[in-house]
Structure formats: structure tokens, C-alpha cells
Enzyme design. Structure first.
Site, PDB file in Angstrom:
ATOM      1  N   ASN A   1       0.822  -1.211   0.000  1.00 34.20           N
ATOM      2  CA  ASN A   1       0.000   0.000   0.000  1.00 34.20           C
ATOM      3  C   ASN A   1       0.855   1.260   0.000  1.00 34.20           C
ATOM      4  OD1 ASN A   1      -2.131  -1.776   0.168  1.00 34.20           O
ATOM      5  ND2 ASN A   1      -2.371  -1.554   2.370  1.00 34.20           N
TER       6      ASN A   1
ATOM      7  N   ASP B   1      -0.594   4.244   1.089  1.00 29.69           N
ATOM      8  CA  ASP B   1      -1.493   5.188   1.770  1.00 29.69           C
ATOM      9  C   ASP B   1      -0.963   5.756   3.084  1.00 29.69           C
ATOM     10  OD1 ASP B   1      -1.875   3.045   3.579  1.00 29.69           O
ATOM     11  OD2 ASP B   1      -3.639   2.346   2.458  1.00 29.69           O
TER      12      ASP B   1
ATOM     13  N   HIS C   1       5.849  -0.805  -2.805  1.00 32.87           N
ATOM     14  CA  HIS C   1       5.272  -0.129  -3.972  1.00 32.87           C
ATOM     15  C   HIS C   1       5.403   1.387  -3.876  1.00 32.87           C
ATOM     16  CE1 HIS C   1       2.577  -3.787  -5.178  1.00 32.87           C
ATOM     17  NE2 HIS C   1       3.862  -3.991  -5.369  1.00 32.87           N
TER      18      HIS C   1
ATOM     19  N   CYS D   1      10.842  13.863 -10.247  1.00 32.83           N
ATOM     20  CA  CYS D   1      10.816  14.213 -11.665  1.00 32.83           C
ATOM     21  C   CYS D   1      11.401  13.046 -12.465  1.00 32.83           C
ATOM     22  CB  CYS D   1      11.624  15.480 -11.930  1.00 32.83           C
ATOM     23  SG  CYS D   1      11.712  15.897 -13.700  1.00 32.83           S
TER      24      CYS D   1
END
Length: 284
Positions: free
Chosen positions: A106, A108, A123, A131
Site C-alpha cells: 500500500n 497510503d 510499492h 521528476c
């Protein structure tokens, strides 16, 4: 086997473990209001019938506006979300010395906000924005908050290229050091607890198999079946926000929640910082 009996058995297995590791997926955050964006029932999915059209690195490079249009409602849900009892339960197990690592798919930030410190976000995460052209990396807070407010897509101050949250898109490389550490924990584990993951996204889904191949026991707490159910010592199909607190209840101490910092939600610091480079590719 009843839920209560299964939880009692899980507590016994956890008591016996010396190096327990957990792998969490989207299912642990759904009680917090963050949808499983891979599910066809999710409103986010309905806005992007084929997720690869917006959530792959190819799509980002060619259609960054479509990516940000898809991201905006998810980002707002993450900002509004609070850690739920399942997040706090894992932090409690870590603080009690019964959990050596929390490996999450996750982005989050809820594990860190709940108090997990040995945290590996394979992840990526939303604390930074990078950039893709010049690799300039900065804290994400101000730019993402501005984007939520007015929909303005963030651009690099150095080269004016569209910037990307430091999360892993389909077809992109995972953070090498973070994934390497997660693999080391999986190899060392004598217990792998899978919580809320369908085990469908590689290479993170291979971590339980790595643990099994090194002699670990496997507990899966997930509503849906997984491809490793036949190798699990215990499967519990119930609400994580109910199961994990009951699993953690016998263990002390209970850590205090980590409040959102003054600098903003996206600037939360944790011990498992994720390098911006890697050599492990994400795939389905």
C-alpha cells in the site's frame, strides 16, 4: 473451524514464532475508506476500466493528465483516511517484539501513522514526488495539497517536466533496497502473516513463497482465495479490523498513535525509507 478457534490457533502460532513478518495489501485499508482500486466494484476502477491505461509508467509518460485525473479522487480518500484497528494491531505486535517487519503493497501511509516503524513500502509512498526526467526529488506535501485544491498538475522546478508521486506504477522498477530488505525478512521468517492481499501482483506476491521455501509457517487473513491457500497453516476469512486486534490482544505494550505532522500528511517520517532507484519490476 470457527473464527474464534482460528484466532486462538493463530495466537499460539504467533507465540511460537521468533521472526514473524507480515505482508499487507489493499484489504487492510478498506475499513479506513481506501478502496481496493483493483476491484471492479470500486468507483475508482469504474473511472478507468483498464487500469493499465492510466496507472502504468507508459501511460504516465504519454498521458500524465489522465493519470492525475485518476489519482485525484484516490488521493483525497487517502488524505481523509485514518488508520483502523488492523493497522494499530500490527504496530502493537511490533512494539511487543512479536513482529519483525511490516511489508506493505500500500502507498497510503496508514501503517506509519499507526506506529509501525520496521516498515517496508515495496510499492513506494506519497511522502515524496520525483521528476522522471531529471530525478529531482522533493517532499510531496505542498505540491499534492495544491493539486488536490485546484487540480494543478505538479511540474519540476528545475526542468518543468511533469512530476510523479514516488509510487511504483505498472511496468516500473521497485525500490531496490526496500525490496531487498523485504526479501531478507521473508527468508528469515519462521512465520509469514498475509493480511488483506490477494497475492496477485508480482514480485511482492512471491514473498510468502520465499518464506515457505525457507521453512516458515503461513497464516492468511483475507476474504478471497489466494494461490497459496493450499500451503497455508491457517486461513481466516473475516474482517481484518476485527481479527488482527484479537490476534494482538495478548501482547503488550500498546503503542500510541502517531499524529499527522505539522508539515502535512505526506511528510510523515518512518524508519523504512524507500530509495528512488531499484531493479525489480512490478507486474501482474
Amino acid at each position: 473451524m470457527s473464527i474464534g478457534t482460528s484466532i486462538d490457533r493463530a495466537i499460539e502460532i504467533l507465540h511460537e514464532a521468533r521472526h514473524a513478518v507480515t505482508l499487507t495489501g489493499a484489504g487492510i485499508s478498506t475499513p479506513s475508506g481506501v478502496p481496493d482500486y483493483r476491484s471492479p466494484k470500486s468507483g475508482l476502477w469504474e473511472k478507468a476500466a483498464d487500469m493499465m491505461e492510466v496507472a502504468s509508467i507508459y501511460a504516465f509518460r504519454h498521458h500524465p493528465q489522465a493519470f492525475y485525473d485518476w489519482l485525484r479522487p484516490l488521493l483525497q480518500l487517502i488524505v481523509d483516511a485514518q488508520p483502523n484497528p488492523a493497522h494499530f494491531a500490527l504496530a502493537r505486535l511490533e512494539a511487543a517484539g512479536k513482529l519483525q517487519a511490516v511489508i506493505t503493497q500500500n502507498i497510503d501511509l496508514l501503517h506509519g501513522r499507526a506506529g509501525s516503524r520496521a516498515l517496508y513500502e515495496v510499492h513506494g509512498h506519497l511522502r515524496e514526488i520525483v521528476c522522471p526526467a531529471c530525478h529531482h526529488t522533493i517532499p510531496a506535501g505542498a505540491l499534492l495539497e495544491m493539486f488536490l485544491a485546484d487540480g494543478r498538475v505538479p511540474h519540476c522546478a528545475r526542468c518543468r517536466h511533469v512530476m510523479k508521486p514516488n509510487v511504483v506504477l505498472f511496468g516500473e522498477l521497485l525500490p531496490r533496497q526496500t525490496m531487498k530488505a523485504a526479501q531478507q525478512h521473508a527468508r528469515a521468517a519462521d512465520l509469514m502473516l498475509v493480511a488483506g492481499s490477494s497475492l496477485e501482483v508480482a514480485p511482492a506476491c512471491d514473498l510468502p513463497l520465499l518464506a515457505l521455501d525457507n521453512g516458515a509457517r503461513l497464516i492468511i487473513v483475507n476474504y478471497q482465495e489466494t494461490h497459496l491457500d493450499h500451503r497455508a497453516d491457517l486461513i481466516i476469512r473475516a474482517d481484518l479490523a476485527e481479527v488482527l486486534p484479537r490476534l494482538a490482544e495478548p501482547f503488550r505494550p500498546l503503542p500510541a498513535p502517531i499524529p499527522s505532522p505539522v508539515g502535512g500528511l505526506f511528510n510523515l517520517e518512518i524508519s523504512g525509507k524507500n530509495p528512488p532507484v531499484g531493479d525489480v519490476r512490478i507486474s501482474e
